[in-house]
Design a protein around this motif. Structure first.
Motif, PDB file in Angstrom:
ATOM      1  N   ILE A 115       0.226   8.514   4.843  1.00 57.45           N
ATOM      2  CA  ILE A 115       0.145   7.733   3.768  1.00 57.45           C
ATOM      3  C   ILE A 115      -1.079   7.071   3.669  1.00 57.45           C
ATOM      4  O   ILE A 115      -1.833   7.046   2.619  1.00 57.45           O
ATOM      5  CB  ILE A 115       1.157   6.475   3.857  1.00 57.45           C
ATOM      6  N   ALA A 116      -1.770   6.554   4.743  1.00 54.61           N
ATOM      7  CA  ALA A 116      -3.089   5.921   4.616  1.00 54.61           C
ATOM      8  C   ALA A 116      -4.068   7.041   4.059  1.00 54.61           C
ATOM      9  O   ALA A 116      -4.905   6.722   3.232  1.00 54.61           O
ATOM     10  CB  ALA A 116      -3.509   5.399   5.904  1.00 54.61           C
ATOM     11  N   ALA A 117      -3.945   8.215   4.625  1.00 52.06           N
ATOM     12  CA  ALA A 117      -5.036   9.415   4.021  1.00 52.06           C
ATOM     13  C   ALA A 117      -4.764   9.503   2.672  1.00 52.06           C
ATOM     14  O   ALA A 117      -5.646   9.717   1.971  1.00 52.06           O
ATOM     15  CB  ALA A 117      -4.789  10.764   5.044  1.00 52.06           C
ATOM     16  N   PHE A 118      -3.393   9.501   2.281  1.00 53.78           N
ATOM     17  CA  PHE A 118      -3.163   9.989   0.798  1.00 53.78           C
ATOM     18  C   PHE A 118      -3.883   8.876  -0.116  1.00 53.78           C
ATOM     19  O   PHE A 118      -4.290   9.073  -1.277  1.00 53.78           O
ATOM     20  CB  PHE A 118      -1.513   9.890   0.702  1.00 53.78           C
ATOM     21  N   LEU A 119      -3.521   7.382   0.300  1.00 55.67           N
ATOM     22  CA  LEU A 119      -3.990   6.478  -0.557  1.00 55.67           C
ATOM     23  C   LEU A 119      -5.587   6.554  -0.536  1.00 55.67           C
ATOM     24  O   LEU A 119      -6.219   6.422  -1.645  1.00 55.67           O
ATOM     25  CB  LEU A 119      -3.626   4.905  -0.032  1.00 55.67           C
ATOM     26  N   LYS A 120      -6.154   6.820   0.616  1.00 55.10           N
ATOM     27  CA  LYS A 120      -7.661   6.873   0.397  1.00 55.10           C
ATOM     28  C   LYS A 120      -8.116   8.149  -0.366  1.00 55.10           C
ATOM     29  O   LYS A 120      -9.102   7.925  -0.993  1.00 55.10           O
ATOM     30  CB  LYS A 120      -8.011   7.262   2.005  1.00 55.10           C
ATOM     31  N   SER A 121      -7.165   9.111  -0.588  1.00 57.52           N
ATOM     32  CA  SER A 121      -7.759  10.308  -1.353  1.00 57.52           C
ATOM     33  C   SER A 121      -7.513   9.967  -2.851  1.00 57.52           C
ATOM     34  O   SER A 121      -8.231  10.673  -3.709  1.00 57.52           O
ATOM     35  CB  SER A 121      -6.923  11.452  -0.880  1.00 57.52           C
ATOM     36  N   VAL A 122      -6.820   9.122  -3.121  1.00 58.54           N
ATOM     37  CA  VAL A 122      -6.357   8.765  -4.667  1.00 58.54           C
ATOM     38  C   VAL A 122      -7.124   7.664  -5.052  1.00 58.54           C
ATOM     39  O   VAL A 122      -7.212   7.275  -6.348  1.00 58.54           O
ATOM     40  CB  VAL A 122      -4.882   8.673  -5.032  1.00 58.54           C
ATOM     41  N   ARG A 123      -7.897   6.911  -4.213  1.00 60.12           N
ATOM     42  CA  ARG A 123      -8.373   5.462  -4.501  1.00 60.12           C
ATOM     43  C   ARG A 123      -9.656   5.895  -5.689  1.00 60.12           C
ATOM     44  O   ARG A 123     -10.331   6.970  -5.177  1.00 60.12           O
ATOM     45  CB  ARG A 123      -8.908   4.616  -3.466  1.00 60.12           C
ATOM     46  N   GLU A 124     -10.059   4.766  -6.613  1.00 60.78           N
ATOM     47  CA  GLU A 124     -11.261   5.008  -7.276  1.00 60.78           C
ATOM     48  C   GLU A 124     -11.937   4.185  -6.843  1.00 60.78           C
ATOM     49  O   GLU A 124     -11.780   2.914  -6.803  1.00 60.78           O
ATOM     50  CB  GLU A 124     -10.661   4.955  -8.895  1.00 60.78           C
ATOM     51  N   LYS A 125     -13.366   4.391  -6.460  1.00 66.82           N
ATOM     52  CA  LYS A 125     -14.138   3.490  -5.798  1.00 66.82           C
ATOM     53  C   LYS A 125     -14.641   2.394  -6.833  1.00 66.82           C
ATOM     54  O   LYS A 125     -14.757   2.911  -8.014  1.00 66.82           O
ATOM     55  CB  LYS A 125     -15.219   4.200  -5.096  1.00 66.82           C
ATOM     56  N   ARG A 126     -14.896   1.297  -6.428  1.00 68.75           N
ATOM     57  CA  ARG A 126     -15.526   0.235  -7.154  1.00 68.75           C
ATOM     58  C   ARG A 126     -16.560  -0.396  -6.463  1.00 68.75           C
ATOM     59  O   ARG A 126     -16.270  -1.029  -5.343  1.00 68.75           O
ATOM     60  CB  ARG A 126     -14.272  -0.659  -7.566  1.00 68.75           C
ATOM     61  N   ASP A 127     -17.690  -0.417  -6.932  1.00 64.69           N
ATOM     62  CA  ASP A 127     -18.713  -1.336  -6.308  1.00 64.69           C
ATOM     63  C   ASP A 127     -18.453  -2.761  -6.366  1.00 64.69           C
ATOM     64  O   ASP A 127     -18.824  -3.574  -5.409  1.00 64.69           O
ATOM     65  CB  ASP A 127     -20.071  -0.899  -6.990  1.00 64.69           C
ATOM     66  N   ARG A 128     -17.734  -3.411  -7.295  1.00 58.76           N
ATOM     67  CA  ARG A 128     -17.478  -4.585  -7.496  1.00 58.76           C
ATOM     68  C   ARG A 128     -15.983  -4.998  -8.150  1.00 58.76           C
ATOM     69  O   ARG A 128     -15.726  -3.920  -8.721  1.00 58.76           O
ATOM     70  CB  ARG A 128     -18.255  -5.329  -8.501  1.00 58.76           C
ATOM     71  N   ILE A 129     -15.235  -5.681  -7.337  1.00 58.16           N
ATOM     72  CA  ILE A 129     -14.058  -6.123  -7.859  1.00 58.16           C
ATOM     73  C   ILE A 129     -13.837  -7.219  -8.919  1.00 58.16           C
ATOM     74  O   ILE A 129     -13.942  -8.401  -8.500  1.00 58.16           O
ATOM     75  CB  ILE A 129     -12.737  -6.353  -6.593  1.00 58.16           C
ATOM     76  N   GLU A 130     -14.057  -6.828 -10.026  1.00 63.82           N
ATOM     77  CA  GLU A 130     -14.004  -7.872 -11.220  1.00 63.82           C
ATOM     78  C   GLU A 130     -12.831  -8.333 -11.823  1.00 63.82           C
ATOM     79  O   GLU A 130     -12.748  -9.454 -12.498  1.00 63.82           O
ATOM     80  CB  GLU A 130     -15.088  -7.602 -12.146  1.00 63.82           C
ATOM     81  N   VAL A 136      -6.443  -2.683  -8.454  1.00 63.98           N
ATOM     82  CA  VAL A 136      -5.312  -1.695  -8.268  1.00 63.98           C
ATOM     83  C   VAL A 136      -5.719  -0.324  -8.125  1.00 63.98           C
ATOM     84  O   VAL A 136      -5.448   0.355  -7.073  1.00 63.98           O
ATOM     85  CB  VAL A 136      -4.444  -1.978  -9.439  1.00 63.98           C
ATOM     86  N   LEU A 137      -6.744   0.070  -8.944  1.00 65.15           N
ATOM     87  CA  LEU A 137      -7.319   1.277  -8.927  1.00 65.15           C
ATOM     88  C   LEU A 137      -8.139   1.736  -7.651  1.00 65.15           C
ATOM     89  O   LEU A 137      -7.860   2.738  -7.014  1.00 65.15           O
ATOM     90  CB  LEU A 137      -8.374   1.676 -10.249  1.00 65.15           C
ATOM     91  N   SER A 138      -8.478   0.624  -7.237  1.00 66.28           N
ATOM     92  CA  SER A 138      -9.536   0.783  -5.782  1.00 66.28           C
ATOM     93  C   SER A 138      -8.507   0.819  -4.509  1.00 66.28           C
ATOM     94  O   SER A 138      -8.944   1.345  -3.516  1.00 66.28           O
ATOM     95  CB  SER A 138     -10.418  -0.139  -5.783  1.00 66.28           C
ATOM     96  N   SER A 139      -7.218   0.635  -4.806  1.00 62.13           N
ATOM     97  CA  SER A 139      -6.301   0.389  -3.817  1.00 62.13           C
ATOM     98  C   SER A 139      -5.413   1.504  -3.697  1.00 62.13           C
ATOM     99  O   SER A 139      -5.001   2.296  -2.743  1.00 62.13           O
ATOM    100  CB  SER A 139      -5.530  -0.990  -4.008  1.00 62.13           C
ATOM    101  N   ILE A 140      -4.995   1.863  -5.023  1.00 60.76           N
ATOM    102  CA  ILE A 140      -3.663   2.899  -5.028  1.00 60.76           C
ATOM    103  C   ILE A 140      -3.957   4.050  -6.087  1.00 60.76           C
ATOM    104  O   ILE A 140      -3.181   4.935  -6.114  1.00 60.76           O
ATOM    105  CB  ILE A 140      -2.334   2.198  -5.269  1.00 60.76           C
TER     106      ILE A 140
END
Length: 363
Positions: A115-130, A136-140
């Protein structure tokens, strides 16, 4: 008429303050514009005899032993761990998102590492959480966001995820295990006789006088108090000098279902993508009450009505800061609680803030 203390509001903040001050020997007048005590935690038996929360579910949970110790003076408790399911594509899944949610939704059989690997694969990287969308996108990732968060947010707040502070989405965790409890606090229990009974015990003190159906404006013209503890809307106190602080409101649709033992599997079911309401709560899960029928409530968010949720945007926070500066100059007025501090408090956080205020005031 002169008195030691005027407390405006008979919810968590006001009642804790009133009880502490009364126990210290001060005479206290508590007022509330509603016809009942307990604020939004007010509960009562409906026409069928089922104990319901008039203003939606209030689930007590905390990690702070001193808050439990304090409130336990006024109530016994019954164990209760809140569970929530969320509806998407006609099926129900555990919320917060956990291993069961992901495996069931996608037809997988992943372990925790998977599950941890799955979440890592779908996350959208954000340089800053504004904002909440970034969080949410950077998490799930986008699909889970769209299924469980995006439309719920539109209904609940009348705003997009991208318009809300990250603190909103930050309240809901994501788990790689099968823990389906909504909260993981060490203390998760409900007042055994209900919240209103607990508040009645808090206010049952010879130094406390209670006036219901009474606004601050009605009292201010006829009474002089050495100290005022105010838990209403801070912008209203200052006659909206800097403009209105917006709140999100709710309309509650209560329904009793005679002859139905249980309507749903858990205390609350969320409906992020269907219907105008956001969730349905069934109270017998929360209270443990035995009854041949059951009572539920549907919640419909709206922009007008009683204020429930401060809307956490940068613009609203900046406006609140202007009111906060005025409040800092009012030495005999103390602002406490969700409306007075324009803050999304949990119940235990309100109690903690009120106890801390009293600790400093009664030195």
């Amino acid at each position: 008429m002169k008195l030691d203390v005027l407390v405006v509001g008979a919810g968590f903040a006001g009642c804790v303050v009133a009880e502490r001050l009364a126990s210290s020997g001060k005479s206290v007048l508590v007022i509330d514009r509603r016809e009942h005590i307990a604020g939004n935690a007010f509960d009562k038996q409906d026409a069928a005899g089922v104990l319901v929360h008039q203003y939606g579910p209030h689930i007590f949970h905390t990690n702070a032993p001193h808050i439990v110790e304090y409130l336990s003076r006024f109530t016994d408790w019954r164990p209760y761990e809140h569970r929530v399911l969320s509806s998407t594509d006609g099926k129900l899944y555990p919320m917060p998102i956990n291993r069961t949610t992901i495996n069931s939704l996608y037809g997988l059989s992943l372990d925790e590492a998977g599950i941890a690997a799955f979440l890592k694969s779908v996350r959208e990287k954000r340089d800053r959480i504004e904002n909440s969308e970034d969080l949410v996108l950077s998490s799930i990732g986008r699909d889970l966001c769209d299924r469980f968060f995006r439309n719920y947010t539109r209904k609940q707040w009348g705003l997009e995820l991208s318009q809300l502070s990250a603190t909103v989405a930050g309240r809901i965790p994501v788990r790689t295990n099968d823990d389906d409890r909504y909260f993981t606090d060490t203390f998760q229990k409900m007042p055994a006789e209900g919240y209103t009974s607990m508040f009645q015990n808090m206010l049952n003190h010879p130094n406390i006088t209670l006036e219901l159906g009474t606004s601050f404006q009605q009292v201010a013209s006829r009474m002089q108090a050495a100290e005022i503890y105010y838990s209403g809307q801070i912008d209203e106190f200052y006659n909206f000098r800097f403009g209105l602080l917006p709140y999100r409101s709710l309309r509650f649709e209560h329904e009793h279902l005679p002859g139905t033992k249980y309507f749903q599997q858990v205390g609350t079911v969320n409906y992020p993508n269907d219907h105008d309401f956001t969730r349905i709560t069934e109270f017998k899960h929360l209270t443990g009450q035995k009854h041949a029928g059951t009572s539920i409530v549907r919640e419909y968010p709206q922009s007008q009505g009683d204020p429930y949720y401060p809307i956490p945007t940068p613009e609203n926070q900046a406006r609140y800061e202007q009111y906060k500066q005025l409040a800092a100059a009012d030495k005999h007025v103390h602002f406490i609680g969700r409306l007075a501090e324009y803050r999304y408090y949990n119940m235990d956080q309100v109690v903690a803030a009120a106890l801390n205020l009293m600790k400093n005031s009664l030195r």
